[in-house]
Design a protein around this motif. Sequence first.
Motif, PDB file in Angstrom:
ATOM      1  N   VAL A   1      26.477  37.053   9.924  1.00 42.70           N
ATOM      2  CA  VAL A   1      25.669  38.326  10.099  1.00 42.70           C
ATOM      3  C   VAL A   1      24.346  38.088   9.778  1.00 42.70           C
ATOM      4  O   VAL A   1      23.873  38.168   8.529  1.00 42.70           O
ATOM      5  N   ASN A   2      23.365  37.878  10.212  1.00 44.36           N
ATOM      6  CA  ASN A   2      21.502  38.098  10.086  1.00 44.36           C
ATOM      7  C   ASN A   2      21.880  39.114  10.111  1.00 44.36           C
ATOM      8  O   ASN A   2      21.108  39.817  11.935  1.00 44.36           O
ATOM      9  N   ASN A   3      21.328  40.314   9.555  1.00 45.23           N
ATOM     10  CA  ASN A   3      20.707  41.896  10.070  1.00 45.23           C
ATOM     11  C   ASN A   3      19.590  42.101   9.979  1.00 45.23           C
ATOM     12  O   ASN A   3      18.689  43.449   9.825  1.00 45.23           O
TER      13      ASN A   3
ATOM     14  N   ASN B   1      15.483  41.080  11.376  1.00 47.38           N
ATOM     15  CA  ASN B   1      14.355  40.900  12.471  1.00 47.38           C
ATOM     16  C   ASN B   1      13.757  39.441  12.845  1.00 47.38           C
ATOM     17  O   ASN B   1      12.717  39.776  12.752  1.00 47.38           O
TER      18      ASN B   1
ATOM     19  N   ILE C   1      14.163  35.403  12.272  1.00 45.68           N
ATOM     20  CA  ILE C   1      15.252  33.834  11.165  1.00 45.68           C
ATOM     21  C   ILE C   1      15.531  33.616  10.249  1.00 45.68           C
ATOM     22  O   ILE C   1      14.783  34.051   9.141  1.00 45.68           O
TER      23      ILE C   1
ATOM     24  N   MET D   1      19.688  30.654  11.994  1.00 50.84           N
ATOM     25  CA  MET D   1      20.011  31.754  12.571  1.00 50.84           C
ATOM     26  C   MET D   1      19.746  32.434  13.282  1.00 50.84           C
ATOM     27  O   MET D   1      18.372  33.007  12.220  1.00 50.84           O
ATOM     28  N   VAL D   2      19.241  33.222  14.124  1.00 48.35           N
ATOM     29  CA  VAL D   2      18.332  33.965  14.720  1.00 48.35           C
ATOM     30  C   VAL D   2      18.758  35.398  14.218  1.00 48.35           C
ATOM     31  O   VAL D   2      19.492  35.829  13.847  1.00 48.35           O
TER      32      VAL D   2
ATOM     33  N   ASN E   1      19.558  39.295  13.967  1.00 45.98           N
ATOM     34  CA  ASN E   1      20.605  39.930  14.136  1.00 45.98           C
ATOM     35  C   ASN E   1      21.387  39.363  15.474  1.00 45.98           C
ATOM     36  O   ASN E   1      21.906  40.074  16.708  1.00 45.98           O
ATOM     37  N   SER E   2      21.787  38.238  14.289  1.00 42.88           N
ATOM     38  CA  SER E   2      22.915  37.903  15.746  1.00 42.88           C
ATOM     39  C   SER E   2      24.221  37.517  14.424  1.00 42.88           C
ATOM     40  O   SER E   2      23.993  37.928  13.203  1.00 42.88           O
ATOM     41  N   VAL E   3      25.452  36.837  15.072  1.00 38.55           N
ATOM     42  CA  VAL E   3      26.624  37.142  13.940  1.00 38.55           C
ATOM     43  C   VAL E   3      27.152  35.377  14.247  1.00 38.55           C
ATOM     44  O   VAL E   3      27.342  34.619  15.655  1.00 38.55           O
ATOM     45  N   GLU E   4      27.914  34.860  13.376  1.00 37.00           N
ATOM     46  CA  GLU E   4      28.069  33.421  13.498  1.00 37.00           C
ATOM     47  C   GLU E   4      29.352  32.746  12.703  1.00 37.00           C
ATOM     48  O   GLU E   4      29.183  33.814  11.806  1.00 37.00           O
TER      49      GLU E   4
END
Length: 82
Positions: free
Chosen positions: A27-29, A31, A33, A51-52, A54-57
């Motif tokens: 999780v990139n929490n 704002n 990248i 990872m952009v 606010n994204s989940v991978e």
Amino acid sequence: MLVKVLAAETDLTSATNVSNATLVRLVNNANAIDVVTRKTSGGTTVGSFTMVANSVEYVEKDPTDTLEGGATILAAKVAYGN
């Protein structure tokens, strides 16, 4: 999709094998990248991706491989459930 949590969450400030995980939820929490890098236990870079914000991978890796990416990327050892 159901996800089974197998270990406590950590960040990727330093290289970690995420409890010897083979599947990791990231999780990139922030704002912003950030870049996640996967390396072998010997330190050889396998690859990396951005990872952009606010994204989940989900990342599949070998148990001894490490991931590194920064304090805003949280990682947890998981498995798929049904």
